[in-house]
Motif scaffolding. Structure first.
Motif: not given
Length: 339
Positions: A149-154
Motif C-alpha cells: 500500500a502506497t496510497s488509500a488504494m491499498g
C-alpha cells in the motif's frame, strides 16, 4: 524533399498498429514511428485478448507489423522529438532523421509506470511484481500474495486480489491506516494486515521469496502487488500544446493522460490519440480497438478534406461551353439508365 504521408502514427503498440492497419487498408500512405520500447515487454504473455490469449507481447507486435506492411504501411525506428503545424498538416522532427510531413497524426505512445522506490520492485516488475489482477491474477491464483500500500488504494487492491487467492496480506507500508469500515471488510475477507515500512523485496535466484520490513522481519510471498503512477508518454505532443492532465480516482491521483473525446479527437485539429496515452486503464484488446476507431475517424476526416479540395480544383478548372454541355448530357444519360 521531406517525406510525406497521409498519416504518421507515433507509437507502434497495439493501438498504433491497429490504427495503421485500418488506414493502410483504406489505401492511405502511413508511416509508423516507434521507439522499440513497449511497456509490456517484461510480461510473458498477453491476456484477455480474444483469440490471442497467452500470446507473447513481442509475437503479437511482430504479427501486427507484418500485417500493416502487407498493405503498404512503412515503419521507422526512432523517437519523435516534436511537431509543428503547417498549412497542409504537420512537420515532425525525428531523432537521427530528416523531417517528415503528415496530413494527420495518430499518437499512441502509451504510458510509463512510475513504480514505488522499494529495492526489488523494478527488477521483478512484470514477473512477480504485478498491478492488474485481470492481466496476472490467474497466473498467481491460490498463491501467497502481498499488496504493497502506497496510497488509500491499498485496501481496494487487497480486496480485489482476494478474488484470486485466499492468502492475501496487505502491507500498509506508506499507505494510510484503514478506516473502521475498511478494517471490518478486510477481516470479513480474511485479508491479513501488516504494519511497518517495507524496505526490500527478497529474491531466491530471479524469483521473489519474501517481503522484508524495516524491523527486519521477512514474510514469505510468491507475488507482490503495487499501484504504479501511470504517466502518459506525451512528449511528442507538448510542442503542439497538448499536455497530459491529471487523472483522479476519487481523491487519489492515478497519473496523467492526454484528454480526447471517445473517438480519440484532441483539442488540436488533425491530431488523434488512442490507447494508454489517453486511457490509463486500457488493456491490449481495448487499446487495439481504440486504434481502429481512431484510424477510421482519421480516414473519414481525410475523405472530407479530399472531397473539398477536389471541388475547389474543379471550380478553378476552365470548361468550354461544349465540354460543359457534353458533361451535362452524359450525366443526364446516366440518370436515365439508372446509373
Amino acid at each position: 524533399m521531406d517525406e510525406q504521408y497521409d498519416v504518421v502514427v507515433v507509437g507502434g503498440g497495439p493501438a498504433g498498429l491497429s490504427g495503421a492497419l485500418a488506414l493502410s487498408r483504406a489505401r492511405r500512405s502511413v508511416l509508423v514511428v516507434d521507439s522499440g520500447a513497449p511497456r509490456n515487454a517484461p510480461a510473458g504473455q498477453v491476456h484477455n485478448y480474444l483469440g490471442r490469449e497467452g500470446t507473447p507481447p513481442g509475437e503479437l507486435l511482430a504479427t501486427g507489423r507484418a500485417e500493416v506492411a502487407s498493405y503498404g504501411g512503412a515503419f521507422r525506428t526512432g523517437e519523435v522529438l516534436g511537431a509543428d503545424v503547417v498549412p497542409d498538416g504537420f512537420v515532425l522532427r525525428l531523432a537521427g532523421g530528416g523531417p517528415v510531413r503528415a496530413r494527420r497524426l495518430l499518437v499512441t505512445t502509451g504510458l510509463v509506470d512510475e513504480l514505488p522506490a522499494v529495492p526489488g520492485v523494478r527488477e521483478l516488475w512484470g514477473s512477480d511484481v504485478l498491478h492488474c489482477p485481470y492481466c496476472h491474477g490467474w497466473e498467481v491464483r491460490d498463491r501467497a500474495i502481498g499488496v504493497l500500500a502506497t496510497s488509500a488504494m491499498g485496501v481496494h487492491q487487497a480486496l480485489m486480489w482476494r478474488q484470486w487467492s485466499a492468502d492475501v496480506t496487505l502491507f500498509l507500508h506508506t499507505g494510510p491506516q484503514p478506516t473502521d469500515e475498511q478494517w471490518e471488510e478486510l477481516a470479513a475477507r480474511d485479508v491479513s494486515v501488516v504494519a511497518g515500512e517495507v524496505v526490500e523485496l527478497e529474491t531466491t535466484g530471479d524469483r521473489l521469496s519474501g517481503v522484508r520490513l524495516a524491523d527486519g522481519h521477512v514474510l514469505s510471498r510468491d507475488a507482490v502487488v503495487v499501484a504504479p503512477r501511470f504517466n502518459a508518454r506525451s512528449a511528442a505532443l507538448t510542442s503542439l500544446g497538448l499536455d497530459a492532465q491529471p487523472v483522479l480516482m476519487g481523491s487519489h491521483a492515478m497519473g496523467s493522460a492526454v484528454p480526447a473525446d471517445p473517438n480519440g479527437v484532441t483539442a488540436v485539429p488533425g491530431v488523434w490519440v488512442a490507447g494508454n496515452v489517453t486511457d490509463l486503464g486500457a488493456q491490449v484488446i481495448g487499446a487495439a480497438a481504440a486504434g481502429l476507431k481512431a484510424g477510421a475517424m482519421i480516414n473519414s476526416d481525410l475523405i472530407t478534406e479530399d472531397t473539398r479540395l477536389a471541388v475547389e480544383r474543379r471550380r478553378r478548372t476552365p470548361f468550354s461551353p461544349a465540354s460543359e454541355r457534353g458533361l451535362s448530357e452524359q450525366v443526364l444519360g446516366d440518370r436515365r439508365h439508372g446509373i
